[in-house]
Design a protein around this motif. Structure first.
Motif, PDB file in Angstrom:
ATOM      1  N   PHE A 113     -47.533  23.033 -65.846  1.00 23.03           N
ATOM      2  CA  PHE A 113     -46.329  22.623 -65.137  1.00 23.03           C
ATOM      3  C   PHE A 113     -46.307  21.111 -64.996  1.00 23.03           C
ATOM      4  CE2 PHE A 113     -47.162  26.936 -63.584  1.00 23.03           C
ATOM      5  CZ  PHE A 113     -45.939  27.539 -63.859  1.00 23.03           C
ATOM      6  N   ARG A 114     -45.161  20.520 -65.289  1.00 20.93           N
ATOM      7  CA  ARG A 114     -44.983  19.081 -65.073  1.00 20.93           C
ATOM      8  C   ARG A 114     -45.012  18.805 -63.570  1.00 20.93           C
ATOM      9  NH1 ARG A 114     -40.215  20.110 -67.984  1.00 20.93           N
ATOM     10  NH2 ARG A 114     -39.156  19.417 -66.112  1.00 20.93           N
ATOM     11  N   ASP A 130     -42.849  17.329 -61.619  1.00 26.15           N
ATOM     12  CA  ASP A 130     -41.620  17.690 -60.918  1.00 26.15           C
ATOM     13  C   ASP A 130     -41.519  19.203 -60.707  1.00 26.15           C
ATOM     14  OD1 ASP A 130     -41.176  17.912 -63.751  1.00 26.15           O
ATOM     15  OD2 ASP A 130     -39.021  18.001 -63.387  1.00 26.15           O
ATOM     16  N   GLU A 131     -42.043  19.981 -61.654  1.00 28.16           N
ATOM     17  CA  GLU A 131     -42.050  21.440 -61.499  1.00 28.16           C
ATOM     18  C   GLU A 131     -43.011  21.869 -60.393  1.00 28.16           C
ATOM     19  OE1 GLU A 131     -41.129  23.073 -65.961  1.00 28.16           O
ATOM     20  OE2 GLU A 131     -43.105  22.173 -65.608  1.00 28.16           O
ATOM     21  N   LYS A 181     -41.328  21.176 -57.105  1.00 22.88           N
ATOM     22  CA  LYS A 181     -40.297  22.187 -56.829  1.00 22.88           C
ATOM     23  C   LYS A 181     -40.927  23.474 -56.314  1.00 22.88           C
ATOM     24  CE  LYS A 181     -36.798  20.604 -60.098  1.00 22.88           C
ATOM     25  NZ  LYS A 181     -36.104  20.867 -61.366  1.00 22.88           N
ATOM     26  N   LYS A 182     -42.037  23.872 -56.915  1.00 17.86           N
ATOM     27  CA  LYS A 182     -42.726  25.090 -56.476  1.00 17.86           C
ATOM     28  C   LYS A 182     -43.295  24.919 -55.067  1.00 17.86           C
ATOM     29  CE  LYS A 182     -43.810  26.830 -61.071  1.00 17.86           C
ATOM     30  NZ  LYS A 182     -42.963  28.009 -60.966  1.00 17.86           N
TER      31      LYS A 182
END
Length: 121
Positions: free
Chosen positions: A69-70, A72-73, A76-77
């Motif tokens: 996951f990047r 930013d991902e 978000k999580k």
């Protein structure tokens, strides 16, 4: 059942999900603690420390898992876990309020029934 064989095979998806649940649960606990202190929200320094700490663990799980996951991902999580914690916290407050109201209504009904019995006797 043990997940040792999964971890040995490099499957850290379970670990990743566990870390998100841990963050959610820590956030909800912090909401309760803040409310108990009369605070309207979690102090920024406290939530930022927990975010930073848990984000470090999520990065490691992401790098070593099947899915990368990047940044930013990951954020978000993490924010989604916090949103879920807040929703659950608010739902708990609604339930507590409903239970208190129910108990109050029950006590009023018992008092009224007792008063009627005394009048009839």
């Amino acid at each position: 059942p043990s997940n040792n064989s999964d971890t040995a095979k490099g499957n850290t998806n379970h670990d990743f999900a566990s870390l998100l649940r841990k963050h959610r649960d820590e956030t909800k606990k912090m909401l309760h603690e803040a409310a108990a202190k009369g605070q309207s929200s979690i102090p920024i320094s406290s939530i930022n420390w927990v975010r930073s700490n848990n984000l470090q663990f999520l990065r490691v799980a992401s790098f070593s898992g099947r899915h990368y996951f990047r940044e930013d991902e990951l954020l978000k999580k993490l924010i989604a876990a916090e949103s879920q914690a807040q929703s659950w916290y608010l739902e708990e407050l609604k339930i507590q309020t409903t239970v208190k109201s129910y108990r109050s209504d029950l006590m009023r009904m018992k008092s009224a029934a007792t008063a009627r019995k005394q009048i009839v006797s």
